[in-house]
Design a protein around this motif. Structure first.
Motif, PDB file in Angstrom:
ATOM      1  N   MET A 373       0.848  -1.214   0.000  1.00 18.22           N
ATOM      2  CA  MET A 373       0.000   0.000   0.000  1.00 18.22           C
ATOM      3  C   MET A 373       0.873   1.250   0.000  1.00 18.22           C
ATOM      4  SD  MET A 373      -3.102  -1.000   2.633  1.00 18.22           S
ATOM      5  CE  MET A 373      -4.364   0.147   2.086  1.00 18.22           C
ATOM      6  N   GLN A 374       1.885   1.199   0.846  1.00 19.64           N
ATOM      7  CA  GLN A 374       2.744   2.373   1.015  1.00 19.64           C
ATOM      8  C   GLN A 374       3.473   2.716  -0.292  1.00 19.64           C
ATOM      9  OE1 GLN A 374       5.954   1.531   3.582  1.00 19.64           O
ATOM     10  NE2 GLN A 374       6.556   3.666   3.819  1.00 19.64           N
ATOM     11  N   GLN A 375       3.882   1.687  -1.038  1.00 17.02           N
ATOM     12  CA  GLN A 375       4.651   1.916  -2.276  1.00 17.02           C
ATOM     13  C   GLN A 375       3.736   2.218  -3.473  1.00 17.02           C
ATOM     14  OE1 GLN A 375       8.359   0.842  -2.426  1.00 17.02           O
ATOM     15  NE2 GLN A 375       8.110   1.152  -0.247  1.00 17.02           N
ATOM     16  N   GLY A 376       2.424   2.151  -3.272  1.00 14.29           N
ATOM     17  CA  GLY A 376       1.504   2.519  -4.351  1.00 14.29           C
ATOM     18  C   GLY A 376       1.044   1.366  -5.220  1.00 14.29           C
ATOM     19  N   GLY A 377       1.615   0.159  -5.003  1.00 14.34           N
ATOM     20  CA  GLY A 377       1.249  -1.000  -5.836  1.00 14.34           C
ATOM     21  C   GLY A 377      -0.212  -1.377  -5.656  1.00 14.34           C
ATOM     22  N   PHE A 378      -0.695  -1.250  -4.434  1.00 13.63           N
ATOM     23  CA  PHE A 378      -2.082  -1.613  -4.121  1.00 13.63           C
ATOM     24  C   PHE A 378      -3.074  -0.801  -4.960  1.00 13.63           C
ATOM     25  CE2 PHE A 378      -5.661  -0.291  -1.265  1.00 13.63           C
ATOM     26  CZ  PHE A 378      -6.339  -1.493  -1.216  1.00 13.63           C
ATOM     27  N   GLU A 379      -2.882   0.505  -4.981  1.00 14.01           N
ATOM     28  CA  GLU A 379      -3.846   1.343  -5.710  1.00 14.01           C
ATOM     29  C   GLU A 379      -3.730   1.150  -7.221  1.00 14.01           C
ATOM     30  OE1 GLU A 379      -5.193   5.123  -4.288  1.00 14.01           O
ATOM     31  OE2 GLU A 379      -4.201   4.796  -2.367  1.00 14.01           O
ATOM     32  N   SER A 380      -2.508   0.884  -7.720  1.00 16.70           N
ATOM     33  CA  SER A 380      -2.389   0.602  -9.164  1.00 16.70           C
ATOM     34  C   SER A 380      -3.160  -0.667  -9.487  1.00 16.70           C
ATOM     35  CB  SER A 380      -0.945   0.364  -9.596  1.00 16.70           C
ATOM     36  OG  SER A 380      -0.134   1.347  -9.107  1.00 16.70           O
ATOM     37  N   HIS A 381      -3.006  -1.668  -8.620  1.00 17.18           N
ATOM     38  CA  HIS A 381      -3.727  -2.931  -8.840  1.00 17.18           C
ATOM     39  C   HIS A 381      -5.246  -2.690  -8.840  1.00 17.18           C
ATOM     40  CE1 HIS A 381      -4.802  -7.125  -8.635  1.00 17.18           C
ATOM     41  NE2 HIS A 381      -5.368  -6.978  -7.453  1.00 17.18           N
ATOM     42  N   LEU A 382      -5.694  -1.878  -7.897  1.00 15.51           N
ATOM     43  CA  LEU A 382      -7.133  -1.573  -7.830  1.00 15.51           C
ATOM     44  C   LEU A 382      -7.626  -0.917  -9.099  1.00 15.51           C
ATOM     45  CD1 LEU A 382      -7.937  -0.208  -4.290  1.00 15.51           C
ATOM     46  CD2 LEU A 382      -8.310  -2.447  -5.296  1.00 15.51           C
ATOM     47  N   ARG A 383      -6.848   0.039  -9.585  1.00 16.87           N
ATOM     48  CA  ARG A 383      -7.264   0.735 -10.815  1.00 16.87           C
ATOM     49  C   ARG A 383      -7.340  -0.257 -11.973  1.00 16.87           C
ATOM     50  NH1 ARG A 383      -4.155   4.942  -8.646  1.00 16.87           N
ATOM     51  NH2 ARG A 383      -2.274   4.246  -9.713  1.00 16.87           N
ATOM     52  N   ARG A 384      -6.310  -1.129 -12.057  1.00 12.37           N
ATOM     53  CA  ARG A 384      -6.289  -2.141 -13.130  1.00 12.37           C
ATOM     54  C   ARG A 384      -7.514  -3.047 -13.036  1.00 12.37           C
ATOM     55  NH1 ARG A 384      -0.914  -2.923 -12.173  1.00 12.37           N
ATOM     56  NH2 ARG A 384      -1.384  -4.651 -10.783  1.00 12.37           N
ATOM     57  N   MET A 385      -7.786  -3.523 -11.824  1.00  5.45           N
ATOM     58  CA  MET A 385      -8.882  -4.483 -11.657  1.00  5.45           C
ATOM     59  C   MET A 385     -10.236  -3.811 -11.851  1.00  5.45           C
ATOM     60  SD  MET A 385      -7.074  -7.003 -11.453  1.00  5.45           S
ATOM     61  CE  MET A 385      -8.393  -8.181 -11.548  1.00  5.45           C
ATOM     62  N   THR A 386     -10.355  -2.552 -11.430  1.00  2.00           N
ATOM     63  CA  THR A 386     -11.640  -1.858 -11.619  1.00  2.00           C
ATOM     64  C   THR A 386     -11.918  -1.727 -13.121  1.00  2.00           C
ATOM     65  OG1 THR A 386     -11.224  -0.664  -9.576  1.00  2.00           O
ATOM     66  CG2 THR A 386     -12.978   0.195 -10.965  1.00  2.00           C
ATOM     67  N   ARG A 387     -10.878  -1.373 -13.895  1.00  2.00           N
ATOM     68  CA  ARG A 387     -11.062  -1.274 -15.359  1.00  2.00           C
ATOM     69  C   ARG A 387     -11.451  -2.636 -15.929  1.00  2.00           C
ATOM     70  NH1 ARG A 387      -6.548   2.089 -15.302  1.00  2.00           N
ATOM     71  NH2 ARG A 387      -5.158   0.375 -15.860  1.00  2.00           N
ATOM     72  N   CYS A 388     -10.763  -3.662 -15.460  1.00  2.00           N
ATOM     73  CA  CYS A 388     -11.004  -5.020 -15.983  1.00  2.00           C
ATOM     74  C   CYS A 388     -12.441  -5.476 -15.656  1.00  2.00           C
ATOM     75  CB  CYS A 388      -9.978  -5.964 -15.360  1.00  2.00           C
ATOM     76  SG  CYS A 388     -10.305  -7.686 -15.630  1.00  2.00           S
ATOM     77  N   TYR A 389     -12.863  -5.294 -14.397  1.00  2.00           N
ATOM     78  CA  TYR A 389     -14.202  -5.761 -14.009  1.00  2.00           C
ATOM     79  C   TYR A 389     -15.293  -4.911 -14.659  1.00  2.00           C
ATOM     80  CZ  TYR A 389     -11.657  -8.477 -10.478  1.00  2.00           C
ATOM     81  OH  TYR A 389     -10.798  -9.337  -9.832  1.00  2.00           O
ATOM     82  N   HIS A 390     -14.990  -3.627 -14.862  1.00  2.00           N
ATOM     83  CA  HIS A 390     -15.938  -2.749 -15.557  1.00  2.00           C
ATOM     84  C   HIS A 390     -16.203  -3.324 -16.959  1.00  2.00           C
ATOM     85  CE1 HIS A 390     -17.023   1.705 -16.616  1.00  2.00           C
ATOM     86  NE2 HIS A 390     -17.913   0.845 -17.046  1.00  2.00           N
ATOM     87  N   LYS A 391     -15.112  -3.689 -17.648  1.00  2.00           N
ATOM     88  CA  LYS A 391     -15.241  -4.262 -19.009  1.00  2.00           C
ATOM     89  C   LYS A 391     -16.026  -5.567 -18.964  1.00  2.00           C
ATOM     90  CE  LYS A 391     -12.165  -4.674 -22.247  1.00  2.00           C
ATOM     91  NZ  LYS A 391     -10.873  -5.255 -22.692  1.00  2.00           N
ATOM     92  N   ARG A 392     -15.714  -6.374 -17.958  1.00  2.00           N
ATOM     93  CA  ARG A 392     -16.390  -7.681 -17.868  1.00  2.00           C
ATOM     94  C   ARG A 392     -17.878  -7.503 -17.550  1.00  2.00           C
ATOM     95  NH1 ARG A 392     -11.704 -11.564 -15.076  1.00  2.00           N
ATOM     96  NH2 ARG A 392     -10.303 -11.397 -16.868  1.00  2.00           N
ATOM     97  N   ARG A 393     -18.197  -6.494 -16.694  1.00  2.00           N
ATOM     98  CA  ARG A 393     -19.616  -6.232 -16.424  1.00  2.00           C
ATOM     99  C   ARG A 393     -20.316  -5.864 -17.723  1.00  2.00           C
ATOM    100  NH1 ARG A 393     -22.171  -0.698 -14.404  1.00  2.00           N
ATOM    101  NH2 ARG A 393     -21.255  -0.236 -16.443  1.00  2.00           N
ATOM    102  N   ASP A 394     -19.718  -4.936 -18.474  1.00  2.00           N
ATOM    103  CA  ASP A 394     -20.348  -4.501 -19.729  1.00  2.00           C
ATOM    104  C   ASP A 394     -20.470  -5.665 -20.707  1.00  2.00           C
ATOM    105  OD1 ASP A 394     -20.482  -2.055 -18.624  1.00  2.00           O
ATOM    106  OD2 ASP A 394     -18.855  -1.146 -19.795  1.00  2.00           O
ATOM    107  N   PHE A 395     -19.456  -6.506 -20.698  1.00  2.00           N
ATOM    108  CA  PHE A 395     -19.488  -7.640 -21.621  1.00  2.00           C
ATOM    109  C   PHE A 395     -20.657  -8.563 -21.276  1.00  2.00           C
ATOM    110  CE2 PHE A 395     -18.410 -11.911 -22.946  1.00  2.00           C
ATOM    111  CZ  PHE A 395     -18.118 -11.705 -24.288  1.00  2.00           C
ATOM    112  N   LEU A 396     -20.806  -8.867 -19.990  1.00  2.00           N
ATOM    113  CA  LEU A 396     -21.893  -9.772 -19.576  1.00  2.00           C
ATOM    114  C   LEU A 396     -23.253  -9.139 -19.848  1.00  2.00           C
ATOM    115  CD1 LEU A 396     -22.875 -12.384 -18.245  1.00  2.00           C
ATOM    116  CD2 LEU A 396     -22.593 -11.298 -16.019  1.00  2.00           C
TER     117      LEU A 396
END
Ligand SMILES: Cc1ncc(COP(=O)(O)O)c(C=O)c1O
Length: 488
Positions: A373-396
């Motif tokens: 979290m401190q190094q910023g990896g956590f939030e980058s991962h969140l942004r990546r996954m939010t984009r990915c799940y957003h796409k998957r929601r739209d796809f479904l």
């Protein structure tokens, strides 16, 4: 062979020999060749008979004393004990022969139903609504934090103290909650996932006869935690906007409700977001009746159409809200990191209670997440996954719309966020789950989330279609199997 090796070999030979002699003596006692209270021959006699060193005999006898077969009596040497260990076990086996299976009286029998024999992720098509795509977790990045921590262990953190959670992780979570979820002025306790938090809060706030207000469709593990404290669940009506405050008011007026359990951002399992006006009404009712609210915010970040509404805990002047959240969706379920956010009194009591259960949560995991979290990896991962799940929601959503256009009686509302869709299939889904399991498809259906049992199950038509843990190709293939099963 050097001298040291020789000594070790000799030692192990001697050790083997005294144990063999102890076994042989034990066998003789078991077979009745030497009977209880009978004196053993002297060590010298045995040593001569067996052609071994007297010390080996003494070691064998000492072993038998330690195991309870032989005792030493003053001036009369060693004797076989009066009550042999074998007599006790024979007595027990005689009893069990009459009653072949001994039955324990478990107090929490029904909780075993919550343990799946085969987890959702073991299926090829996993439509479980609560599962992230574990394949996309950045293990390579994460392992560096573990590796650093193992290279430079913080020895003072590895003991039994400080079970409220690692200070670094609490600091990171606190900053994150303030920045992203507007939660301030509360204390945090780290626990082994939300479930542990729910369980501990239940143990501290509930007792037999108390009532917990829950929606008709909800999260069974939370219900089980409340019931484990003897509480009774009171069903509150819900409509297409979530829990109905008017019905909650009527139930509160009847008394004895101690807790309200809510998943306001993405109602579990229907995915509806509770609007600001209903949140306000519920808060006012809780204040009027002095009832605590558990806000289970399990997948906060995955909101797609707008910024997620701030949690109820962000506007809690009376300190009524116990906020529970987790890293299970942001990382993976097995990470077992969750947290409870509440006032000082509850956090102190929870910390004391946790000592009864398991002392503390895994220190290295907490420290690794704090560094991530401190190094910023956590939030980058969140942004990546939010984009990915957003796409998957739209796809479904588009896939289901295609099916609608082909004439299938499917209806659903597109959720503003979350990891699943709540879909009315327009036909009975009874038996669907079991059939799908045989086709390597994991899917949860209405039956599993409905608190009201005894209804005509043939009326059940809803399924909860998780879209997060699969690729678009997998979603398409899995949905095809579901559709074929239901409509032929
Ligand atoms: C409503 C709800 N609460 C909490 C959780 C997370 O539980 P835990 O943190 O124990 O993994 C889930 C996960 O499925 C959930 O659906």
């Amino acid at each position: 062979m050097d001298t040291e090796q020789k000594i070790t070999e000799q030692k192990s030979k001697r050790r083997a020999k005294y144990l063999l002699i102890a076994d042989a003596l034990k066998q003789a006692i078991k077979q009745g060749q030497v009977v209880p209270n009978e004196a053993l021959p002297s060590a010298r006699t045995l040593a001569t008979q067996l052609n071994v060193n007297r010390h080996t005999i003494m070691a064998a006898v000492a072993e038998l004393v330690a195991q309870g077969w032989v005792e030493t009596k003053e001036r009369s040497g060693y004797r076989v004990v009066e009550k042999l260990p074998i007599q006790t076990s024979q007595a027990v086996s005689n009893t069990t022969a009459k009653h072949p299976v001994f039955e324990w009286q478990f107090r929490h029998k029904n909780t075993t139903a919550l343990v799946p024999t085969k987890g959702a992720s073991a299926y090829k098509y996993n439509f479980s609504g609560g599962q992230p795509d574990n394949r996309l977790f950045p293990f390579n990045e994460f392992k560096h934090y573990f590796s650093q921590l193992c290279q430079h262990p913080q020895f003072t953190h590895l003991g039994y103290d400080n079970n409220v959670g690692e200070t670094d992780l609490i600091t990171q979570v606190s900053t994150y909650l303030r920045r992203v979820r507007s939660i301030t002025d509360k204390e945090i306790m780290i626990c082994n996932g939300s479930q542990e938090g729910l369980y501990m809060v239940s143990k501290l706030l509930l007792q037999a006869g108390d009532k917990v207000a829950v929606e008709q469709f909800g999260y069974p593990p939370a219900w089980a935690a409340f019931k484990s404290s003897g509480a009774e669940l009171v069903v509150i009506e819900q409509d297409n906007k979530g829990i109905v405050p008017k019905h909650l008011a009527a139930q509160l007026a009847q008394g004895n409700i101690k807790l309200i359990y809510l998943t306001p951002l993405h109602q579990y399992p229907t995915t509806v977001t509770l609007d600001a006006s209903r949140r306000m009404q519920i808060y006012q009712l809780a204040a009027q009746y002095g009832v605590a609210i558990i806000e289970d915010d399990y997948d906060h970040e995955f909101h797609y159409d707008s910024q997620p509404i701030a949690p109820m805990a962000a506007d809690d002047p009376l300190g009524l809200v116990i906020y529970i959240s987790t890293f299970s969706k942001l990382m993976f379920g097995g990470a077992r990191i969750g947290y409870v956010v509440a006032n000082n009194a509850l956090i102190t009591a929870l910390t004391a209670y946790k000592t009864l259960m398991n002392h503390k949560s895994n220190v290295l995991m907490q420290q690794a997440v704090a560094k991530w979290m401190q190094q910023g990896g956590f939030e980058s991962h969140l942004r990546r996954m939010t984009r990915c799940y957003h796409k998957r929601r739209d796809f479904l959503v588009n896939l289901l719309r295609d099916y609608q256009q082909q004439g299938l009686p499917i209806t659903f509302d597109c959720p503003a966020g979350g990891m699943a869709l709540w879909v009315d299939m327009g036909v009975s889904i009874v038996g669907l789950k079991q059939t799908l399991l045989t086709k390597d498809v994991y899917l949860q259906t209405e039956v599993e989330f409905n608190l009201i049992t005894g209804q005509d199950k043939s009326q059940y038509r809803f399924i909860r279609v998780g879209f997060a843990s699969m690729s678009e190709v997998e979603i398409t293939q899995g949905m095809k199997i579901i559709v074929q099963e239901l409509y032929g």
